[in-house]
Scaffold this motif. Structure first.
Motif, PDB file in Angstrom:
ATOM      1  N   ARG A 143       0.800  -1.230   0.000  1.00  0.00           N
ATOM      2  CA  ARG A 143       0.000   0.000   0.000  1.00  0.00           C
ATOM      3  C   ARG A 143       0.831   1.277   0.000  1.00  0.00           C
ATOM      4  O   ARG A 143       0.424   2.287  -0.564  1.00  0.00           O
ATOM      5  CB  ARG A 143      -0.924   0.018   1.221  1.00  0.00           C
ATOM      6  CG  ARG A 143      -2.026  -1.042   1.189  1.00  0.00           C
ATOM      7  CD  ARG A 143      -2.965  -0.842   2.365  1.00  0.00           C
ATOM      8  NE  ARG A 143      -4.082  -1.781   2.340  1.00  0.00           N
ATOM      9  CZ  ARG A 143      -5.060  -1.807   3.242  1.00  0.00           C
ATOM     10  NH1 ARG A 143      -5.051  -0.923   4.235  1.00  0.00           N
ATOM     11  NH2 ARG A 143      -6.041  -2.690   3.147  1.00  0.00           N
ATOM     12  N   ASN A 144       1.976   1.248   0.677  1.00  0.00           N
ATOM     13  CA  ASN A 144       2.700   2.497   0.910  1.00  0.00           C
ATOM     14  C   ASN A 144       4.161   2.407   0.494  1.00  0.00           C
ATOM     15  O   ASN A 144       4.772   1.332   0.536  1.00  0.00           O
ATOM     16  CB  ASN A 144       2.635   2.877   2.402  1.00  0.00           C
ATOM     17  CG  ASN A 144       1.220   3.095   2.878  1.00  0.00           C
ATOM     18  OD1 ASN A 144       0.490   3.878   2.285  1.00  0.00           O
ATOM     19  ND2 ASN A 144       0.826   2.392   3.926  1.00  0.00           N
ATOM     20  N   VAL A 145       4.695   3.557   0.096  1.00  0.00           N
ATOM     21  CA  VAL A 145       6.118   3.722  -0.177  1.00  0.00           C
ATOM     22  C   VAL A 145       6.575   4.947   0.601  1.00  0.00           C
ATOM     23  O   VAL A 145       5.940   6.001   0.529  1.00  0.00           O
ATOM     24  CB  VAL A 145       6.403   3.930  -1.681  1.00  0.00           C
ATOM     25  CG1 VAL A 145       7.885   4.179  -1.899  1.00  0.00           C
ATOM     26  CG2 VAL A 145       5.940   2.732  -2.497  1.00  0.00           C
ATOM     27  N   SER A 146       7.649   4.816   1.372  1.00  0.00           N
ATOM     28  CA  SER A 146       8.161   5.955   2.138  1.00  0.00           C
ATOM     29  C   SER A 146       9.676   5.885   2.177  1.00  0.00           C
ATOM     30  O   SER A 146      10.281   4.816   2.007  1.00  0.00           O
ATOM     31  CB  SER A 146       7.594   5.955   3.559  1.00  0.00           C
ATOM     32  OG  SER A 146       8.003   4.799   4.262  1.00  0.00           O
ATOM     33  N   LEU A 147      10.289   7.028   2.389  1.00  0.00           N
ATOM     34  CA  LEU A 147      11.743   7.105   2.482  1.00  0.00           C
ATOM     35  C   LEU A 147      12.237   6.661   3.844  1.00  0.00           C
ATOM     36  O   LEU A 147      11.641   6.994   4.871  1.00  0.00           O
ATOM     37  CB  LEU A 147      12.209   8.538   2.234  1.00  0.00           C
ATOM     38  CG  LEU A 147      12.252   9.023   0.791  1.00  0.00           C
ATOM     39  CD1 LEU A 147      12.329  10.537   0.754  1.00  0.00           C
ATOM     40  CD2 LEU A 147      13.431   8.418   0.055  1.00  0.00           C
ATOM     41  N   THR A 148      13.331   5.922   3.867  1.00  0.00           N
ATOM     42  CA  THR A 148      14.035   5.685   5.115  1.00  0.00           C
ATOM     43  C   THR A 148      14.846   6.935   5.437  1.00  0.00           C
ATOM     44  O   THR A 148      14.946   7.857   4.621  1.00  0.00           O
ATOM     45  CB  THR A 148      14.973   4.480   4.997  1.00  0.00           C
ATOM     46  OG1 THR A 148      15.988   4.787   4.020  1.00  0.00           O
ATOM     47  CG2 THR A 148      14.216   3.225   4.566  1.00  0.00           C
ATOM     48  N   GLU A 149      15.441   6.979   6.606  1.00  0.00           N
ATOM     49  CA  GLU A 149      16.279   8.135   6.952  1.00  0.00           C
ATOM     50  C   GLU A 149      17.435   8.258   5.974  1.00  0.00           C
ATOM     51  O   GLU A 149      17.772   9.350   5.510  1.00  0.00           O
ATOM     52  CB  GLU A 149      16.803   7.986   8.386  1.00  0.00           C
ATOM     53  CG  GLU A 149      17.621   9.174   8.856  1.00  0.00           C
ATOM     54  CD  GLU A 149      18.082   9.048  10.296  1.00  0.00           C
ATOM     55  OE1 GLU A 149      18.863   9.914  10.748  1.00  0.00           O
ATOM     56  OE2 GLU A 149      17.655   8.087  10.970  1.00  0.00           O
TER      57      GLU A 149
END
Length: 298
Positions: free
Chosen positions: A54-60
């Motif tokens: 469902r989701n895509v997000s950046l790691t630090e």
């Protein structure tokens, strides 16, 4: 595998947060799009994106890496464009974050004037008033009157915003028209949560004003504060240029007009890049020029 293309794919996915949309835009299959991102992660030896169904997000690490590679990719695109045209014109989508109170006819005219000169630039404007992560959310420019700079960001002053205390005429007919700041103690205030949530308005140092209102409405959204002031709910502290028409046409009145109310710097916040995209640079210059805020921040 083409590392440059892999970097572009990574940057696009990081900003769009969608593999399928980027695949379609670049003419790749979803599987190949994923392979390009994995290729970049393998080269740097770190996971750059968190992804599930469902989701895509950046790691630090991904946010830091995007901040480094995005200006390089932008610079390469513009350098290539300069080889094929004598004049590099601003183009693309410009993502801007700004306070809700800037959603008014005056600023709309500024946007329109810029667009008439730069028809290939499309605006994507965030008016939520929330705290943003410019790098992770792909924001090109943030306009703020109070902003604590995160690492990697710089600010350019655009002008000084003068604030005024205002209220609706019907409200003042009932409450009374204050003659001194003491008349405002415990008066109903429509308070901006990030500045005066407790109702206290203090400025000007030891010899300035210190007024303790009674907060009857607290919000981080300036639009509801403005609407409540227009409806006669209480006093509101607002940028003078944002309510100029309301004052001139009698919908709002300035309270204690001789008081030197607070002044804050309006700043343009952007990533610290050695090579700003033409769309960002041109809009910055326009806002700081004679057709921008200098014409209205008075």
């Amino acid at each position: 595998m083409d590392t440059l293309l892999s970097l572009r794919v990574f940057a696009e996915v990081a900003e769009q947060k969608n593999f399928s949309a980027v695949a379609e835009r670049l003419g790749l299959s979803p599987a190949m799009t994923s392979k390009h991102v994995k290729h970049v992660e393998a080269r740097v030896g770190s996971r750059l994106l968190n992804r599930n169904s469902r989701n895509v997000s950046l790691t630090e690490a991904g946010a830091q890496y995007l901040q480094t590679v995005r200006p390089l990719l932008d610079g390469l695109f513009e350098a290539e464009a300069q080889l094929t045209t004598d004049t590099l014109s601003p183009r693309g989508t410009l993502k801007v974050s700004m306070p809700v109170w800037m959603s008014n006819p005056t600023f709309a005219k500024i946007l329109t004037a810029y667009h008439q000169q730069n028809p290939h630039v499309t605006f994507d404007i965030d008016l939520s008033g929330r705290k943003i992560n410019m790098v992770e959310e792909g924001i090109d420019l943030a306009l703020r009157v109070a902003f604590k700079l995160d690492e990697g960001l710089i600010a350019r002053k655009l002008g000084e915003v003068t604030f005024q205390l205002v209220a609706a005429p019907a409200f003042l007919d009932s409450f009374g028209r204050p003659e001194t700041s003491a008349d405002l103690n415990n008066a109903p205030l429509l308070a901006y949560s990030q500045v005066a949530a407790d109702g206290r308005v203090k400025f000007g140092g030891a010899h300035g004003l210190d007024v303790k209102f009674k907060s009857v409405l607290v919000s981080g959204n300036e639009s509801i504060l403005y609407q409540a002031a227009m409806a006669g709910m209480g006093f509101a502290m607002v940028p003078s240029w944002s309510v100029r028409n309301d004052i001139n046409e009698g919908r709002l009145e300035v309270v204690l007009p001789k008081v030197d109310w607070p002044k804050l710097q309006l700043q343009a916040i952007y990533s610290d890049r050695s090579y700003l995209p033409a769309k960002t640079r041109s809009f910055l210059d326009f806002l700081a020029g004679p057709e921008g805020f200098s014409a209205v921040l008075k």
